[in-house]
Design a protein around this motif. Sequence first.
Motif, short mmCIF file in Angstrom:
data_model
loop_
_atom_site.label_atom_id
_atom_site.label_comp_id
_atom_site.label_asym_id
_atom_site.label_seq_id
_atom_site.Cartn_x
_atom_site.Cartn_y
_atom_site.Cartn_z
N THR A 52 5.77 22.91 -22.83
CA THR A 52 5.41 21.57 -23.33
C THR A 52 4.29 20.78 -22.61
O THR A 52 3.06 20.44 -23.00
CB THR A 52 6.45 20.54 -23.62
N VAL A 53 4.66 20.72 -21.29
CA VAL A 53 3.81 20.07 -20.34
C VAL A 53 2.40 20.70 -19.98
O VAL A 53 1.45 20.06 -20.28
CB VAL A 53 4.29 19.95 -19.07
N ASN A 54 2.58 21.99 -20.11
CA ASN A 54 1.32 22.72 -19.95
C ASN A 54 0.43 22.55 -21.21
O ASN A 54 -0.61 22.47 -21.13
CB ASN A 54 1.69 24.35 -19.99
N PHE A 55 0.88 22.29 -22.29
CA PHE A 55 0.13 22.32 -23.56
C PHE A 55 -0.53 20.85 -23.45
O PHE A 55 -1.43 20.42 -23.88
CB PHE A 55 0.72 22.57 -24.67
N GLY A 56 0.42 20.06 -23.22
CA GLY A 56 0.20 18.46 -23.02
C GLY A 56 -0.77 18.18 -22.28
O GLY A 56 -1.71 17.45 -22.50
N ILE A 57 -0.82 18.96 -21.25
CA ILE A 57 -2.10 18.70 -20.04
C ILE A 57 -3.59 19.01 -20.92
O ILE A 57 -4.29 18.22 -20.61
CB ILE A 57 -2.07 19.77 -19.17
N ILE A 58 -3.50 19.71 -21.85
CA ILE A 58 -4.56 20.27 -22.29
C ILE A 58 -5.08 19.00 -23.50
O ILE A 58 -6.33 18.60 -23.51
CB ILE A 58 -4.54 21.36 -23.11
N TYR A 59 -4.02 18.24 -23.88
CA TYR A 59 -4.33 17.11 -24.84
C TYR A 59 -4.45 15.83 -24.01
O TYR A 59 -4.98 14.81 -24.51
CB TYR A 59 -3.29 17.04 -25.86
N TYR A 101 -20.40 13.85 -26.83
CA TYR A 101 -20.81 12.23 -26.39
C TYR A 101 -19.44 11.48 -26.87
O TYR A 101 -18.77 11.46 -27.69
CB TYR A 101 -21.93 11.82 -27.14
N LEU A 102 -19.27 10.69 -25.63
CA LEU A 102 -17.76 9.66 -25.65
C LEU A 102 -18.56 8.24 -25.41
O LEU A 102 -18.44 7.89 -24.45
CB LEU A 102 -16.84 10.17 -24.80
N LYS A 103 -18.74 7.65 -26.71
CA LYS A 103 -19.21 6.32 -26.77
C LYS A 103 -18.27 5.11 -26.06
O LYS A 103 -18.55 4.19 -25.68
CB LYS A 103 -19.93 5.94 -28.06
N ASP A 104 -16.87 5.67 -26.45
CA ASP A 104 -16.03 4.52 -25.99
C ASP A 104 -15.53 4.65 -24.80
O ASP A 104 -14.45 4.08 -24.12
CB ASP A 104 -14.80 4.71 -27.09
N ILE A 105 -15.99 5.69 -23.84
CA ILE A 105 -15.45 6.02 -22.40
C ILE A 105 -15.34 4.57 -21.40
O ILE A 105 -14.59 4.56 -20.63
CB ILE A 105 -16.23 7.01 -21.71
N ASN A 106 -16.36 3.81 -21.87
CA ASN A 106 -16.29 2.51 -21.05
C ASN A 106 -16.08 1.32 -21.80
O ASN A 106 -16.07 0.23 -21.32
CB ASN A 106 -17.55 2.34 -20.34
N SER A 107 -15.05 1.48 -22.70
CA SER A 107 -14.59 0.54 -23.71
C SER A 107 -13.74 -0.48 -23.00
O SER A 107 -12.94 0.11 -22.00
CB SER A 107 -14.03 0.95 -24.96
N ARG A 108 -13.89 -1.59 -23.18
CA ARG A 108 -12.77 -2.53 -22.54
C ARG A 108 -11.49 -2.56 -23.27
O ARG A 108 -10.54 -3.21 -22.91
CB ARG A 108 -13.16 -4.03 -22.64
N ASN A 109 -11.31 -1.90 -24.50
CA ASN A 109 -10.12 -1.69 -24.91
C ASN A 109 -9.37 -0.54 -24.57
O ASN A 109 -9.77 0.58 -24.62
CB ASN A 109 -10.40 -1.74 -26.59
N ALA A 110 -8.02 -0.91 -24.00
CA ALA A 110 -7.60 0.37 -23.28
C ALA A 110 -7.17 1.39 -24.23
O ALA A 110 -7.11 2.63 -23.73
CB ALA A 110 -6.43 -0.04 -22.37
N ILE A 111 -6.59 1.12 -25.50
CA ILE A 111 -6.28 2.04 -26.29
C ILE A 111 -7.60 3.07 -26.77
O ILE A 111 -7.33 4.44 -26.63
CB ILE A 111 -5.79 1.47 -27.46
N VAL A 112 -8.42 2.40 -27.04
CA VAL A 112 -9.76 3.27 -27.51
C VAL A 112 -10.23 3.94 -26.18
O VAL A 112 -10.62 5.18 -26.39
CB VAL A 112 -10.82 1.98 -27.91
N GLY A 125 -8.47 5.07 -23.71
CA GLY A 125 -7.56 6.15 -23.30
C GLY A 125 -7.93 7.40 -24.18
O GLY A 125 -7.93 8.52 -23.66
N ALA A 126 -8.10 6.92 -25.68
CA ALA A 126 -8.53 8.00 -26.56
C ALA A 126 -9.70 8.97 -26.15
O ALA A 126 -9.86 10.17 -25.85
CB ALA A 126 -8.64 7.62 -27.89
N ALA A 127 -10.78 7.95 -25.57
CA ALA A 127 -12.11 8.76 -25.18
C ALA A 127 -11.67 9.63 -23.87
O ALA A 127 -12.42 10.65 -23.56
CB ALA A 127 -13.07 7.76 -24.86
N GLU A 128 -10.66 9.17 -23.05
CA GLU A 128 -10.72 9.96 -21.71
C GLU A 128 -9.78 11.03 -22.13
O GLU A 128 -10.04 12.27 -21.28
CB GLU A 128 -9.56 9.12 -20.78
N ARG A 129 -9.01 11.18 -23.09
CA ARG A 129 -8.15 12.40 -23.43
C ARG A 129 -9.19 13.39 -23.86
O ARG A 129 -9.05 14.56 -23.76
CB ARG A 129 -7.25 12.17 -24.43
#
Length: 943
Positions: A774-781, A839-850, A852-856
């Motif tokens: 599960t962790v091995n797969f989780g890492i990918i996501y 392209y990940l437009k939200d990578i510098n978003s000030r909203n942590a949830i948004v 975080g999604a971009a970082e994943r």
Amino acid sequence: MADQKRLFLLDAFALIFRGYYAFIKNPRINSKGLDTSAILGFTNSLLDVIKRERPDHLAVCFDRGGSVDRVEAFPAYKANRQETPEAIKLAIPYIETILKAMHIPIIVKNGYEADDIIGTLAKMAEKEGYKTFMVTPDKDFAQLVSENIFMYRPKFGGGYETWGIPEIQEKFGVERPEQVIDFLGMMGDASDNIPGLPGVGEKTAKKFLAQYGSMENLLANTHELKGKMKEKVEASKELGILSKQLATIMLDVPVEFHEENFELSQPDLDAVKEIFTELEFRRLHDNLIKTFSPSEANSAKAETKTTSKTTKKAAPVGQFDLFAVPGSGNVDEEVTVSGYETIKTTDHFYQLANTPMSRKMLLQKMLKQQSVCFDTETTGLKALEVELVGVAFSWEKGKGYYVAFPEDQAETKEILEEFRPFFESMTIEKVGQNLKYDIKVLSNYNMPVKGLLFDTMIAHYLINPDMRHNMDILSETYLNYQPVSIVELIGKKGKNQLSMRQVPLEQQTEYAVEDADITYQLKEHFIKELESGQLTKLFTDVEIPLVSVLSAMEIEGINLDPNFLNELSVDLTTDVDRLEKAIFEQAGEEFNLASPKQLGLVLFDNLKLVDKPKKTKTGQYSTAEDVLSYLAKDHQIIRDILEWRQYNKLKSTYVDALPNEINPKTHRIHTVYAQAVAATGRLSSNNPNLQNIPIRTERGRQVRKAFIPRDENYVLLAADYSQIELRIIAALSKEDTMMQAFKDGVDIHTSTASKVFNVPVEEVTREQRSNAKTVNFGIIYGVSAFGLSNQTDLSRSEAKELIDTYYETYPKLRAYMASQVDFARDHGYVETVLGRRRYLKDINSRNAIVRGAAERNAVNAPIQGSAADIIKLAMINIYNRFEKENFKSKMLLQVHDELVFDAHKDELETIKSIIKEEMENAFIMDVPLDVEIGVGQNWLEAH
DNA sequence: GGCCTATCGTA
DNA sequence: GTACGATAGGCCA
């Protein structure tokens, strides 16, 4: 009338929201990664109003701090509004700057909403003899309408409509506009959280108004109502009065109306240009110049406008003497000003080639070209079932030809044959939008398409995979040109839709050649963009060759045994019926089991299986699988429901649906691969989706037995990459321990478990291996402790510990993930092994949830995408070798890490080794790729 | 008939 | 936690 002074008041937030959501499916992102949809949408509206109406007085009203009074009266007021999207928050300062540069007054008042400000100003202006137009889509404003106050509403699909008293009477079924307040108070407004009277919707509110005229009068006469309605309304009198208060726009905001402050004057063009340049609004800038430059006064558009109306000339007013238009504000009959060029505004030379001689001349010209765009017109959407109606050609901007075909298919074939030298030419590049479709249509007539290809849809997919790639959108975005819409030509989908065949030839020609013309122009544009994104090689060496491979696979199809599925269906029906009966018995009532809404009410309201049931985002009880699974051990009914769900899903989605997808001519199933949909670079499959055929459960897996070889001379062969994504992340991160495990060919999950749980390999328990997996797969996501604990039996803290130990075991892996996020922050995108970008437009978003999604995404996209790159390479190489060797065996399906073949028995051993070799060596990394091959009488056996 | 939501199938 | 598509229900016109 036209002499009357006119004031336009814009409801800023409402227009900004509307602008933002208009682009929601295709957000405008500039090169700095800023989402400019909201700014563009609002500014477009503003310029549009100025251009259409030439107001002499105009202001923009903003909200600030919400309505103090309303929140005091009703704390929930607007409480369930979703948080303002990031892009809108960022947009506000830009919009204010633009307005300042345009010398347009901004009206804000702390603690008041724009509604109240606009209402107050409108009433003040009315006293001063103005006609006021409230520019807003918000229907609440209807209450303010009077003889001199109008709503000016943007319509969907462009244009505006003016609502005066008659329109309000008609739309709301009221005598006087003030009654709109009663109307809104009765039916409530979900978006503002105005509660309204329970059980009263639009219909009932209209009825009450017609009967009682006001909220107060209704509440005073509730004795006349009957039944449930009477009870509910009587119980909610206070709520009714409160709702009416909330819906009332206040007219006593402390603002002042000095008309000279509201005069529209010449903008500071330099300042506007600066901000537009920063935002990369090139077209809008041109538009602005046009709008404010009097020398354009006698443009065709302005003339159409004035001549189509009564010719009473308006008295010159304000800045716009030269183009003053009658000031009724009624825009219904005006031409649409979309800002785009169209076929009507553009010189073009589109010719019908309908005789043997004209076709011959056309062919002669084409054969001299290096590159020609073509576009087929057909009778429908299913490429393998349609008939050819025409083909358009273009190789020069604004010019092109259309060859029409008769209904007679033999004749069609003959005419098409004349063009074989073109389609088979190895030297002429064929340009098109979604060429796979055209290639498949032509294949119905045994006409292959050879030579180099350039597909604009795919080019744009590489340039910006997150956008959509319809030709219409591409044309508007890159060419500032709005093509003739197919809807104009053949009507909306459904009842009265025509076939292309029924469209008059002249219109077919205009439409079809325009498409070819546009596509050819787009190519010129995209060549440069591919080059600047270093995507040319990926385009030429992977995606374009893949077009032909996928075309061949789709044309080939796969054999299905419908009789087997029919038997499965009978068995499933028995079980579904049995379970349904048992469930109704346990529930004590019958209901629609397939309705999550009804099921939720039965389980949680009636049976009260849980104290605090989980809700979905719309407020219904959630009955999703993971929710019900928790309850399964305690309740037979839940176990039965889960089983019913599973069987019902299998039956409706696969067992009963697949036989209907069999092509009547070929008797096979032909899926359609989407090559420009998945943002990571994967393919997707539809009509039907053959990438989600069940395999996990015993019952579901049976469906795979229905996928069978072409005939008794063939077997089905399945070739799977083993752990390709983990191998990629191991190689990219250069994590030695993990690389070594793959090189040694050991079980990766056991190896991981042995390391993180610090036990010898042979002592790893099943549970340890499972958690490691599960962790091995989780890492990918992009794992979180929360997600991991949800997926395993581990608690949140145990999950966190496991993740921490995992990172300690594989430190380079963590470093790699961090480096991907950093790269995305610096460059705005991440890329795969073949340079495919996301392209990940939200990578510098000030909203942590948004963010975080971009970082994943930054971690996942290169891995998922690289795996996609690699299997695409393998497919191309296998296809080419099969072609070269003229094998009877054919590649049929791709399921992300698996390829499925019809393998001729005589060729079995040969192709096995070819497939394995090509897949394992498609892309060489520091970790070996491993492919497992299975063979059988059906898809299940082949695994 | 069109559009949205909830659910669930795959890698 | 990533990436998709199909189905049914439910509500709109």
